[in-house]
Design an enzyme around this catalytic site. Sequence first.
Site, short mmCIF file in Angstrom:
data_model
loop_
_atom_site.label_atom_id
_atom_site.label_comp_id
_atom_site.label_asym_id
_atom_site.label_seq_id
_atom_site.Cartn_x
_atom_site.Cartn_y
_atom_site.Cartn_z
N ALA A 174 38.98 29.35 42.55
CA ALA A 174 38.82 30.35 41.49
C ALA A 174 40.13 31.09 41.25
O ALA A 174 40.90 31.34 42.19
CB ALA A 174 37.72 31.34 41.90
N PHE A 175 40.38 31.40 39.97
CA PHE A 175 41.57 32.16 39.58
C PHE A 175 42.87 31.48 40.01
O PHE A 175 43.85 32.13 40.34
CB PHE A 175 41.50 33.60 40.12
CG PHE A 175 40.22 34.30 39.76
CD1 PHE A 175 39.96 34.68 38.45
CD2 PHE A 175 39.25 34.52 40.73
CE1 PHE A 175 38.77 35.31 38.12
CE2 PHE A 175 38.05 35.15 40.40
CZ PHE A 175 37.81 35.54 39.09
N ARG A 176 42.82 30.13 40.06
CA ARG A 176 43.98 29.31 40.41
C ARG A 176 44.45 29.52 41.84
O ARG A 176 45.58 29.19 42.20
CB ARG A 176 45.14 29.50 39.41
CG ARG A 176 44.76 29.17 37.98
CD ARG A 176 45.94 29.05 37.07
NE ARG A 176 46.85 28.00 37.48
CZ ARG A 176 46.69 26.71 37.24
NH1 ARG A 176 45.61 26.27 36.63
NH2 ARG A 176 47.60 25.84 37.64
N LEU A 177 43.57 30.04 42.69
CA LEU A 177 43.90 30.18 44.11
C LEU A 177 43.40 28.94 44.84
O LEU A 177 42.44 28.96 45.60
CB LEU A 177 43.27 31.47 44.67
CG LEU A 177 43.76 32.75 44.02
CD1 LEU A 177 43.04 33.96 44.60
CD2 LEU A 177 45.28 32.89 44.18
#
Length: 197
Positions: A174-177
Amino acid sequence: MIRDTTPGDPFKLFDTWLEEAGESEINDPTAMSLATVGPDGMPSSRMVLLKGVDSRGFVFYTNFESRKGEQLQANMKAALLFHWKSLRRCVRIEGEVEIVTCEEADAYFASRPRQSQIGAWASQQSRPLEGRFELEKRVAIYAAKHAVGTVPRPDYWSGFRVLPQRIEFWQDGAFRLHDRLVYNRSGESWTTERLYP
């Protein structure tokens, strides 16, 4: 998420991910991008199918006279990329390349559908083609030539095994993590490290 309890052997994790991809991917879960380097130093990539994986490496088959075949024989290094969109996962592999044994190539060639065996004889892979009729004519010629009995494997058709030095497992977050876990070969064993996304 890639758990902290991942196996010390990257092939075990790969086998698990490939099995899960086999259950969720609409098309070829064994499809992989193969990157090679030409004599001019320019990289080249294309899609091929994984035909075998074991503790030594990842196997695919091709025409040695094709562009990829010639590039691999000139520079025995390659990179592979699996992208399983349904699972939001990737596996990147880099390493040296070796040619499979004649016994391995013969066994795989014998397992292919007869029309695919004929196609290996008929196609002058990666070379200019005047038109579809020319290819169909060559297929008819080799189908007649090998109308009876088994179709032998052409001398110019075999396989390569990528012997990985580095394998990276990537899981979308999520959120490019994202999760990134890298295995690096160290002699006969592997070391691991996590990377920032």
